[in-house]
Design a protein around this motif. Structure first.
Motif, PDB file in Angstrom:
ATOM      1  N   GLU A 249    -130.583  -8.998  70.210  1.00 26.81           N
ATOM      2  CA  GLU A 249    -130.219  -8.008  71.047  1.00 26.81           C
ATOM      3  C   GLU A 249    -128.515  -8.098  71.140  1.00 26.81           C
ATOM      4  O   GLU A 249    -127.844  -6.914  71.229  1.00 26.81           O
ATOM      5  CB  GLU A 249    -130.654  -7.585  72.206  1.00 26.81           C
ATOM      6  CG  GLU A 249    -130.404  -8.753  73.296  1.00 26.81           C
ATOM      7  CD  GLU A 249    -131.514  -9.712  73.179  1.00 26.81           C
ATOM      8  OE1 GLU A 249    -131.575 -10.858  73.738  1.00 26.81           O
ATOM      9  OE2 GLU A 249    -132.558  -9.744  72.205  1.00 26.81           O
TER      10      GLU A 249
ATOM     11  N   ILE B 202    -126.452  -6.659  68.132  1.00 28.07           N
ATOM     12  CA  ILE B 202    -126.598  -5.008  67.529  1.00 28.07           C
ATOM     13  C   ILE B 202    -125.563  -4.555  67.383  1.00 28.07           C
ATOM     14  O   ILE B 202    -125.207  -3.915  66.315  1.00 28.07           O
ATOM     15  CB  ILE B 202    -127.645  -4.554  68.620  1.00 28.07           C
ATOM     16  CG1 ILE B 202    -128.888  -4.941  68.362  1.00 28.07           C
ATOM     17  CG2 ILE B 202    -127.756  -2.956  68.076  1.00 28.07           C
ATOM     18  CD1 ILE B 202    -130.148  -4.560  69.481  1.00 28.07           C
ATOM     19  N   ARG B 203    -124.522  -4.491  68.465  1.00 29.55           N
ATOM     20  CA  ARG B 203    -123.265  -3.808  68.528  1.00 29.55           C
ATOM     21  C   ARG B 203    -122.386  -4.264  67.275  1.00 29.55           C
ATOM     22  O   ARG B 203    -121.788  -3.518  66.352  1.00 29.55           O
ATOM     23  CB  ARG B 203    -122.627  -3.841  69.691  1.00 29.55           C
ATOM     24  CG  ARG B 203    -121.247  -3.089  69.856  1.00 29.55           C
ATOM     25  CD  ARG B 203    -121.281  -1.710  69.214  1.00 29.55           C
ATOM     26  NE  ARG B 203    -122.155  -0.948  70.161  1.00 29.55           N
ATOM     27  CZ  ARG B 203    -122.282   0.221  69.966  1.00 29.55           C
ATOM     28  NH1 ARG B 203    -122.038   1.017  68.669  1.00 29.55           N
ATOM     29  NH2 ARG B 203    -122.998   1.176  70.770  1.00 29.55           N
TER      30      ARG B 203
ATOM     31  N   LEU C  86    -123.173  -5.714  64.530  1.00 32.48           N
ATOM     32  CA  LEU C  86    -123.760  -5.298  63.169  1.00 32.48           C
ATOM     33  C   LEU C  86    -123.806  -3.996  62.844  1.00 32.48           C
ATOM     34  O   LEU C  86    -123.423  -3.380  61.897  1.00 32.48           O
ATOM     35  CB  LEU C  86    -125.271  -5.569  63.371  1.00 32.48           C
ATOM     36  CG  LEU C  86    -125.699  -7.251  63.364  1.00 32.48           C
ATOM     37  CD1 LEU C  86    -127.135  -7.418  63.373  1.00 32.48           C
ATOM     38  CD2 LEU C  86    -125.025  -7.773  61.847  1.00 32.48           C
ATOM     39  N   MET C  87    -123.525  -2.770  63.872  1.00 31.64           N
ATOM     40  CA  MET C  87    -123.232  -1.276  63.780  1.00 31.64           C
ATOM     41  C   MET C  87    -121.944  -1.176  63.353  1.00 31.64           C
ATOM     42  O   MET C  87    -121.644  -0.266  62.862  1.00 31.64           O
ATOM     43  CB  MET C  87    -123.948  -0.872  65.056  1.00 31.64           C
ATOM     44  CG  MET C  87    -125.129  -0.841  65.441  1.00 31.64           C
ATOM     45  SD  MET C  87    -125.810  -0.002  66.822  1.00 31.64           S
ATOM     46  CE  MET C  87    -125.345   1.833  66.602  1.00 31.64           C
ATOM     47  N   ASP C  88    -120.869  -1.806  63.945  1.00 34.61           N
ATOM     48  CA  ASP C  88    -119.550  -1.814  63.711  1.00 34.61           C
ATOM     49  C   ASP C  88    -118.928  -2.354  62.708  1.00 34.61           C
ATOM     50  O   ASP C  88    -117.646  -2.136  62.444  1.00 34.61           O
ATOM     51  CB  ASP C  88    -118.812  -2.191  65.142  1.00 34.61           C
ATOM     52  CG  ASP C  88    -119.050  -1.437  66.249  1.00 34.61           C
ATOM     53  OD1 ASP C  88    -119.605  -0.164  66.169  1.00 34.61           O
ATOM     54  OD2 ASP C  88    -118.968  -1.772  67.329  1.00 34.61           O
TER      55      ASP C  88
ATOM     56  N   TRP D  12    -119.146  -1.951  59.247  1.00 35.14           N
ATOM     57  CA  TRP D  12    -119.070  -0.976  58.076  1.00 35.14           C
ATOM     58  C   TRP D  12    -117.674  -0.522  57.928  1.00 35.14           C
ATOM     59  O   TRP D  12    -117.550   0.749  58.003  1.00 35.14           O
ATOM     60  CB  TRP D  12    -120.058  -0.134  57.974  1.00 35.14           C
ATOM     61  CG  TRP D  12    -121.506  -0.713  58.331  1.00 35.14           C
ATOM     62  CD1 TRP D  12    -122.210  -0.545  59.686  1.00 35.14           C
ATOM     63  CD2 TRP D  12    -122.541  -1.300  57.397  1.00 35.14           C
ATOM     64  NE1 TRP D  12    -123.130  -1.263  59.461  1.00 35.14           N
ATOM     65  CE2 TRP D  12    -123.635  -1.888  58.180  1.00 35.14           C
ATOM     66  CE3 TRP D  12    -122.386  -1.524  55.961  1.00 35.14           C
ATOM     67  CZ2 TRP D  12    -124.539  -2.536  57.636  1.00 35.14           C
ATOM     68  CZ3 TRP D  12    -123.697  -2.496  55.626  1.00 35.14           C
ATOM     69  CH2 TRP D  12    -124.666  -2.833  56.144  1.00 35.14           C
ATOM     70  N   THR D  13    -116.865  -1.561  57.472  1.00 33.05           N
ATOM     71  CA  THR D  13    -115.576  -1.189  57.146  1.00 33.05           C
ATOM     72  C   THR D  13    -114.974  -1.043  55.478  1.00 33.05           C
ATOM     73  O   THR D  13    -116.053  -1.841  55.126  1.00 33.05           O
ATOM     74  CB  THR D  13    -114.458  -1.750  58.028  1.00 33.05           C
ATOM     75  OG1 THR D  13    -114.776  -3.332  57.367  1.00 33.05           O
ATOM     76  CG2 THR D  13    -114.764  -1.930  59.423  1.00 33.05           C
TER      77      THR D  13
END
Length: 219
Positions: free
Chosen positions: A174, A177-178, A180-182, A184-185
């Motif tokens: 947990e 999570i953040r 991994l979500m951010d 994608w650049t």
């Protein structure tokens, strides 16, 4: 791969890890953990077969293998750490200092053993998957290799730039999570594309060697 070759690989990695434990000092002590993590997917592939294990265990084992597999080619990116040894003299030429080349040898052995045997495991696992899904269909196998390699490149980015080791995903998922979500650049996609290209090229070379070796023996 026959049983003898598997045991030779196991003995090599045990001996090599023991050697690194006593010889690899800071700032290169990371090589011990990275080499061990790079060996795990190779060992896991030894327990995956065309007919075993049963489907209920086969796919979970494939998922675990995929989670650890990026650690094998990851050691290739560790070669950048050689810059810590300041390999270039003020003249711009490489230094001949034994300490530099000793650690170069350590890193090359770990990187080549894990990455090359990792590519073998990729070839073997993709073959097993294609036999399960498409009865050995070539198109299914090629697609499997491409998808697995792409996912591996994403894993390389996560490990190299987010500093998230595979074991962390099991211990405290947990927390990541953040990030991994951010991640994608555009730079991330460029890195993933280049790593996918490098891995597919290395896989193709190894595949040619293996297939031509079989043909030579058959002839």
């Amino acid at each position: 791969m026959n049983r003898r070759a598997r045991w030779e690989i196991r003995i090599f990695f045990v001996a090599w890890l023991i050697f690194l434990f006593f010889r690899a000092k800071d700032p290169f002590s990371f090589l011990i953990l990275n080499t061990f993590l790079g060996y795990i997917p190779i060992e896991l592939s030894f327990h995956i077969g065309r007919q075993r294990p049963k489907a209920w265990l086969f796919w979970p084992l494939i998922i675990v293998w995929l989670l650890f597999y990026p650690n094998a080619p990851y050691l290739l990116t560790d070669l950048f750490h050689l810059s810590l040894l300041q390999p270039y003299a003020v003249t711009g030429l490489l230094r001949v200092t034994p300490h530099l080349w000793i650690y170069f040898t350590y890193m090359i052995i770990s990187a080549i053993s894990c990455s090359f045997l990792g590519f073998w495991s990729l070839n073997y696992v993709s073959e097993c998957i294609s036999l399960r899904l498409g009865k050995g269909n070539t198109a299914v196998r090629v697609l499997t290799v491409i998808v697995l390699t792409f996912l591996t490149s994403v894993g390389l980015y996560i490990g190299r730039f987010l500093r998230i080791h595979t074991v962390y995903l099991f211990l405290n998922p947990e927390q990541f999570i953040r990030p991994l979500m951010d991640m994608w650049t555009p730079n991330m996609w460029i890195f993933v594309g280049l790593m996918t290209l490098i891995q597919l090229f290395c896989y193709w070379v190894l595949y040619l060697i293996m297939t031509n070796s079989r043909q030579t023996v058959d002839d």
